[in-house]
Design a protein around this motif. Structure first.
Motif, short mmCIF file in Angstrom:
data_model
loop_
_atom_site.label_atom_id
_atom_site.label_comp_id
_atom_site.label_asym_id
_atom_site.label_seq_id
_atom_site.Cartn_x
_atom_site.Cartn_y
_atom_site.Cartn_z
N LYS A 125 36.81 68.55 85.46
CA LYS A 125 38.30 67.96 84.83
C LYS A 125 38.45 70.16 84.87
CE LYS A 125 37.92 64.08 81.64
NZ LYS A 125 38.13 63.95 80.22
N THR A 126 38.27 71.09 84.31
CA THR A 126 38.65 72.37 84.91
C THR A 126 38.99 72.32 86.26
OG1 THR A 126 38.70 72.30 82.67
CG2 THR A 126 39.19 74.64 84.00
N ARG A 127 38.11 72.19 86.99
CA ARG A 127 38.37 72.56 87.76
C ARG A 127 38.79 71.93 88.81
NH1 ARG A 127 32.25 72.41 87.00
NH2 ARG A 127 32.20 69.99 88.56
N LEU A 128 38.79 70.30 89.18
CA LEU A 128 40.01 69.59 88.91
C LEU A 128 41.65 70.11 89.54
CD1 LEU A 128 40.00 67.37 91.36
CD2 LEU A 128 40.79 66.01 89.88
N ALA A 129 41.80 70.97 87.97
CA ALA A 129 43.26 70.54 87.63
C ALA A 129 43.32 72.55 88.19
CB ALA A 129 43.12 71.25 85.88
N GLU A 153 34.31 78.90 96.42
CA GLU A 153 33.56 77.51 96.44
C GLU A 153 33.68 77.34 95.78
OE1 GLU A 153 30.33 80.57 96.24
OE2 GLU A 153 30.69 82.29 98.20
N GLU A 154 33.94 77.23 94.59
CA GLU A 154 33.41 76.31 92.95
C GLU A 154 35.61 75.74 93.00
OE1 GLU A 154 30.76 75.37 92.66
OE2 GLU A 154 29.82 76.69 93.47
N GLU A 155 36.49 76.09 93.05
CA GLU A 155 37.98 75.91 92.39
C GLU A 155 38.38 75.62 93.96
OE1 GLU A 155 38.98 78.15 89.33
OE2 GLU A 155 37.15 77.01 88.01
N GLY A 156 38.07 75.50 94.79
CA GLY A 156 39.20 75.29 96.09
C GLY A 156 39.97 75.46 96.63
N ILE A 157 40.22 77.05 95.72
CA ILE A 157 41.36 78.01 96.61
C ILE A 157 41.17 78.92 97.37
CG2 ILE A 157 42.84 79.98 95.62
CD1 ILE A 157 41.81 79.02 92.33
#
Length: 369
Positions: A125-129, A153-157
């Motif tokens: 949920k945190t990563r998606l937010a 890589e993990e949070e898509g920024i």
């Protein structure tokens, strides 16, 4: 640029801490002919408030309610509209959440987010937010390259949005010639006694308990070695009890929170940081500035400050065998320690000065305009 650019900094508070000290030092060195800073705290003000206000920098407390306060987004947006910044600078995840949404509502031209460091083992949920929030901000700063890699890589920024700017400290505070023998004498230490030190909040994540247990093993080979624990926090009584249980009252001193850290660092033969998690540790930069050899765990940005085998020893986290071996290696070879300390100071001057950090942020701000 005829008018200075107004920059609102959103931060949890100005209590004494690494992140907060970095922000205060940055604000004090910012070119005020180009930038006009304002600080907005969302939980508390704190002991560092006076250092900011005394420089003529406005400090506001726009308080949120405990827990997830969705209404706070609108309260904060109203404050931002009144303040009318060109840049909104957010510090750490909670500010990222509230500030990004409020900044968009208030139509701030540029939103900058600095990820100072956190436990990156976040739930989905945190990563998606964060993936959504990352698309809404204009610039993202990581204080270490490991953080930049994770955010991309993990949070898509988008990697193109992310810049690494290492935390910086004031080199002059750690370049003075202190009377080491006098400082040691005040602490009840002899000039030739091996002195190990840690500067960190007494918090589980700093893993002081591991270091205390390592001292019990080290004492069997170097009974004259002493550990100075500098800092305070919620584990104070528990760590005192552990020291006494291991019968190490003669080897371990708790000095509490201190304002004379540069002087104390000058009296050390070795600095240790055995954290379970870190961003980019200011205390490691300070130890490097003081030309102390370092033993640090391989977490967060620690290995970006400490070059293994050159300016210190980098060990796995929570590995008492590796910790004892590294302590013994440097304590037993003072010349190696001095050589590592000199290498650490040179690395610090290249990468971790306050002036370099401020210049990098000012350049980043300029790209927003």
């Amino acid at each position: 640029m005829t008018d200075s650019v107004r920059v609102v900094h959103l931060i949890q508070g100005l209590e004494i801490g690494g992140l907060e000290m970095m922000v205060v030092n940055f604000l004090q060195r910012l070119d005020r002919s180009r930038f006009s800073p304002v600080v907005c705290c969302f939980d508390t003000l704190g002991d560092l408030t006076a250092q900011v206000a005394d420089r003529g920098i406005p400090v506001h407390l726009v308080q949120r309610r405990p827990g997830v306060d969705l209404g706070y987004i609108f309260t904060l947006a109203a404050f931002i509209r009144r303040t009318r910044p060109q840049i909104l600078h957010l510090h750490n995840p909670t500010a990222f959440f509230y500030g990004t949404l409020a900044g968009k509502l208030a139509r701030v031209p540029c939103i900058v987010y600095t990820e100072h460091g956190r436990d990156f083992s976040s739930g989905w949920k945190t990563r998606l937010a964060n993936r959504v929030l990352g698309k809404l901000v204009d610039r993202v700063v990581a204080v270490a390259d490991y953080g930049k890699r994770y955010l991309a890589e993990e949070e898509g920024i988008a990697a193109a949005k992310i810049t690494t700017i290492h935390n910086g400290i004031d080199a002059a505070r750690f370049a003075q010639d202190y009377d080491v023998d006098a400082i040691r004498s005040e602490l009840g230490l002899t000039p030739d006694q091996p002195v190990i030190g840690i500067v960190a909040r007494l918090d589980p994540i700093k893993n002081h308990a591991l270091l205390i247990r390592a001292m019990a093993r080290l004492a069997k080979q170097r009974a004259d070695a002493v550990l100075l624990i500098i800092g305070d926090g919620p584990l104070r009584q528990e760590l005192h009890s552990l020291r006494d249980e291991l019968e190490l009252a003669g080897q371990i001193r708790f000095l509490g929170a201190r304002s004379d850290v540069p002087e104390l660092l000058s009296a050390l033969d070795l600095f240790v940081l055995c954290s379970k998690s870190e961003g980019l540790s200011l205390t490691l930069a300070e130890a490097s500035a003081a030309a102390r050899p370092i033993v640090a765990t391989d977490v967060g940005g620690n290995s970006e400050v400490v070059e293994d085998g050159v300016s210190g020893v980098v060990i796995p986290s929570d590995d008492i065998e590796a910790l004892v071996a590294a302590l013994l290696k440097i304590v037993s070879d003072p010349e190696l320690g001095r050589k590592m300390g000199r290498a650490g100071r040179e690395r610090f001057e290249r990468q971790f000065t306050l002036e370099g950090m401020v210049a990098a942020y000012q350049e980043l701000y300029s790209t927003c305009l």
